[in-house]
Scaffold this motif. Sequence first.
Motif, PDB file in Angstrom:
ATOM      1  N   LEU A 136       1.492 -25.001  20.792  1.00  0.00           N
ATOM      2  CA  LEU A 136       0.197 -24.974  21.466  1.00  0.00           C
ATOM      3  C   LEU A 136      -0.601 -23.825  20.856  1.00  0.00           C
ATOM      4  N   THR A 137      -1.865 -24.073  20.598  1.00  0.00           N
ATOM      5  CA  THR A 137      -2.720 -23.009  20.095  1.00  0.00           C
ATOM      6  C   THR A 137      -4.150 -23.284  20.532  1.00  0.00           C
ATOM      7  N   PHE A 138      -5.070 -22.479  20.033  1.00  0.00           N
ATOM      8  CA  PHE A 138      -6.468 -22.624  20.425  1.00  0.00           C
ATOM      9  C   PHE A 138      -7.083 -23.887  19.828  1.00  0.00           C
ATOM     10  N   GLN A 139      -8.296 -24.198  20.265  1.00  0.00           N
ATOM     11  CA  GLN A 139      -8.951 -25.465  19.945  1.00  0.00           C
ATOM     12  C   GLN A 139      -9.061 -25.696  18.431  1.00  0.00           C
ATOM     13  N   ARG A 140      -9.144 -26.976  18.074  1.00  0.00           N
ATOM     14  CA  ARG A 140      -9.256 -27.364  16.667  1.00  0.00           C
ATOM     15  C   ARG A 140     -10.441 -26.665  16.004  1.00  0.00           C
ATOM     16  N   GLY A 141     -10.215 -26.184  14.788  1.00  0.00           N
ATOM     17  CA  GLY A 141     -11.261 -25.496  14.053  1.00  0.00           C
ATOM     18  C   GLY A 141     -11.295 -24.005  14.291  1.00  0.00           C
ATOM     19  N   SER A 142     -10.595 -23.524  15.320  1.00  0.00           N
ATOM     20  CA  SER A 142     -10.577 -22.084  15.594  1.00  0.00           C
ATOM     21  C   SER A 142      -9.722 -21.358  14.557  1.00  0.00           C
ATOM     22  N   GLN A 143      -9.901 -20.054  14.445  1.00  0.00           N
ATOM     23  CA  GLN A 143      -9.135 -19.284  13.470  1.00  0.00           C
ATOM     24  C   GLN A 143      -7.632 -19.379  13.717  1.00  0.00           C
ATOM     25  N   PRO A 144      -7.137 -19.254  14.978  1.00  0.00           N
ATOM     26  CA  PRO A 144      -5.686 -19.391  15.194  1.00  0.00           C
ATOM     27  C   PRO A 144      -5.152 -20.783  14.854  1.00  0.00           C
ATOM     28  N   TYR A 145      -5.947 -21.816  15.136  1.00  0.00           N
ATOM     29  CA  TYR A 145      -5.527 -23.187  14.827  1.00  0.00           C
ATOM     30  C   TYR A 145      -5.390 -23.373  13.313  1.00  0.00           C
ATOM     31  N   VAL A 146      -6.404 -22.958  12.585  1.00  0.00           N
ATOM     32  CA  VAL A 146      -6.376 -23.105  11.123  1.00  0.00           C
ATOM     33  C   VAL A 146      -5.241 -22.271  10.526  1.00  0.00           C
ATOM     34  N   SER A 160      -8.246 -22.492  26.586  1.00  0.00           N
ATOM     35  CA  SER A 160      -7.929 -21.560  27.665  1.00  0.00           C
ATOM     36  C   SER A 160      -6.546 -20.944  27.480  1.00  0.00           C
ATOM     37  N   ILE A 161      -6.499 -19.619  27.456  1.00  0.00           N
ATOM     38  CA  ILE A 161      -5.212 -18.930  27.366  1.00  0.00           C
ATOM     39  C   ILE A 161      -4.382 -19.192  28.615  1.00  0.00           C
ATOM     40  N   SER A 162      -5.014 -19.153  29.771  1.00  0.00           N
ATOM     41  CA  SER A 162      -4.298 -19.407  31.027  1.00  0.00           C
ATOM     42  C   SER A 162      -3.659 -20.790  31.026  1.00  0.00           C
ATOM     43  N   ALA A 163      -4.385 -21.781  30.503  1.00  0.00           N
ATOM     44  CA  ALA A 163      -3.836 -23.139  30.435  1.00  0.00           C
ATOM     45  C   ALA A 163      -2.644 -23.196  29.489  1.00  0.00           C
ATOM     46  N   MET A 164      -2.741 -22.514  28.347  1.00  0.00           N
ATOM     47  CA  MET A 164      -1.627 -22.515  27.409  1.00  0.00           C
ATOM     48  C   MET A 164      -0.387 -21.874  28.022  1.00  0.00           C
ATOM     49  N   VAL A 165      -0.593 -20.782  28.746  1.00  0.00           N
ATOM     50  CA  VAL A 165       0.528 -20.112  29.398  1.00  0.00           C
ATOM     51  C   VAL A 165       1.209 -21.055  30.390  1.00  0.00           C
ATOM     52  N   SER A 166       0.417 -21.764  31.185  1.00  0.00           N
ATOM     53  CA  SER A 166       0.979 -22.699  32.161  1.00  0.00           C
ATOM     54  C   SER A 166       1.709 -23.847  31.484  1.00  0.00           C
ATOM     55  N   LEU A 167       1.169 -24.324  30.364  1.00  0.00           N
ATOM     56  CA  LEU A 167       1.796 -25.430  29.645  1.00  0.00           C
ATOM     57  C   LEU A 167       3.130 -25.015  29.034  1.00  0.00           C
ATOM     58  N   VAL A 168       3.175 -23.807  28.486  1.00  0.00           N
ATOM     59  CA  VAL A 168       4.442 -23.316  27.940  1.00  0.00           C
ATOM     60  C   VAL A 168       5.457 -23.135  29.066  1.00  0.00           C
ATOM     61  N   THR A 216       0.967 -19.938  20.358  1.00  0.00           N
ATOM     62  CA  THR A 216       0.581 -18.777  19.567  1.00  0.00           C
ATOM     63  C   THR A 216      -0.515 -18.059  20.339  1.00  0.00           C
ATOM     64  N   LEU A 217      -0.242 -16.817  20.745  1.00  0.00           N
ATOM     65  CA  LEU A 217      -1.161 -16.059  21.593  1.00  0.00           C
ATOM     66  C   LEU A 217      -1.312 -14.632  21.074  1.00  0.00           C
ATOM     67  N   PRO A 218      -2.460 -14.007  21.329  1.00  0.00           N
ATOM     68  CA  PRO A 218      -2.601 -12.589  20.989  1.00  0.00           C
ATOM     69  C   PRO A 218      -1.704 -11.743  21.885  1.00  0.00           C
ATOM     70  N   HIS A 219      -1.182 -10.662  21.356  1.00  0.00           N
ATOM     71  CA  HIS A 219      -0.243  -9.826  22.093  1.00  0.00           C
ATOM     72  C   HIS A 219      -0.775  -9.344  23.450  1.00  0.00           C
ATOM     73  N   ILE A 250      -0.097 -11.914  25.955  1.00  0.00           N
ATOM     74  CA  ILE A 250       1.329 -12.030  26.220  1.00  0.00           C
ATOM     75  C   ILE A 250       1.742 -10.975  27.252  1.00  0.00           C
ATOM     76  N   HIS A 251       1.264  -9.765  27.064  1.00  0.00           N
ATOM     77  CA  HIS A 251       1.628  -8.683  27.966  1.00  0.00           C
ATOM     78  C   HIS A 251       1.045  -8.873  29.366  1.00  0.00           C
ATOM     79  N   ARG A 252      -0.189  -9.400  29.457  1.00  0.00           N
ATOM     80  CA  ARG A 252      -0.871  -9.494  30.747  1.00  0.00           C
ATOM     81  C   ARG A 252      -0.504 -10.757  31.533  1.00  0.00           C
ATOM     82  N   LEU A 253      -0.311 -11.870  30.824  1.00  0.00           N
ATOM     83  CA  LEU A 253      -0.143 -13.148  31.512  1.00  0.00           C
ATOM     84  C   LEU A 253       1.242 -13.764  31.346  1.00  0.00           C
ATOM     85  N   ALA A 254       1.697 -13.810  30.091  1.00  0.00           N
ATOM     86  CA  ALA A 254       2.883 -14.611  29.784  1.00  0.00           C
ATOM     87  C   ALA A 254       4.130 -14.130  30.511  1.00  0.00           C
ATOM     88  N   ARG A 255       4.335 -12.823  30.560  1.00  0.00           N
ATOM     89  CA  ARG A 255       5.558 -12.311  31.178  1.00  0.00           C
ATOM     90  C   ARG A 255       5.619 -12.662  32.653  1.00  0.00           C
TER      91      ARG A 255
END
Length: 294
Positions: A189-199, A220-228, A236-239, A242-247
């Motif tokens: 899972l990553t950010f929307q198509r065409g975004s820098q993280p996706y590419v 949405s980062i929150s949506a990605m966290v819930s999906l994972v 793929t998320l910025p650190h 990860i520290h604020r939401l993922a844990r």
Amino acid sequence: MNLDFVEAFYWAAALKNVTRAAEKLFLTQSAVSARIARLEEELNTSLLDRRDKHFRLTTAGARFFTDAERLLGLWRDIKTGMGSGPRGPVSLRIGAIESVLHAWLISWLERLRVEQPGLELQLIIETTAGLHDLMRRGALDLVLAALPVHEDGVRTRELPSMPMGFVGKRGLHTRRRYTLAQLTQGGFLTFQRGSQPYVALLDLLRGAGFEAPRVHTSSSISAMVSLVASGLGVATLPHPAIHRLARAEGLRLLPCDVELVPLPIHLSWRVDPTSHGMDAVVESAAVAAHRNWR
């Protein structure tokens, strides 16, 4: 020469639209058009090409645009030198991507309110593409995004990039370290198509020989966290996210034999020759970004 007329022309030319200039100046469209017409009378020349519906400057208008910026800047400096500051609250329209929100945006805004208590802040969280569109339309004064805004009258400053990492569900991803091949088996899972993280992710996978990877996307980062957390795959998320939401959702950073390209952050702002305020805001944002990565 009436500087209100000059200011109306300047913003119409900078934003390439009379309606957007009217919104910027809190005037009606007819009032802005009337001021530009009066300025043309004073200068005895046409500044706008009105032969069709497309906004265009005449040759004289393009030349006077530079003069208008100098005139407004000189008047700004004179008022500053005479101790004449802005009257009443000053509105600052800020746009940022969600990654910056989870990193240092809130702490910076709190500090900015102390540094400039007269500011009225308007905040929009959007994708990089959405923020660029709003900036070009004149709806934002400053943008924090993954790509710089390339537009007349807009300046850009590169800020420290954000490290990116692979994130998985703690109960499913139990290895101490992963290879890219192992992570690929569950999908990404990553950010929307065409975004820098996706590419960047696709380039990494294809460079390693994975030509048809399964990549889900979300803005949405929150949506990605819930999906994972639901077991859909590895994100793929910025650190900072990860520290604020993922844990809190039972996720963990997955060490891997390859590194993701860091997420670039660019500060873009529209030049305002009528005020020194933006210079201080830009410097404050740059200090906050660098302080976050010390």
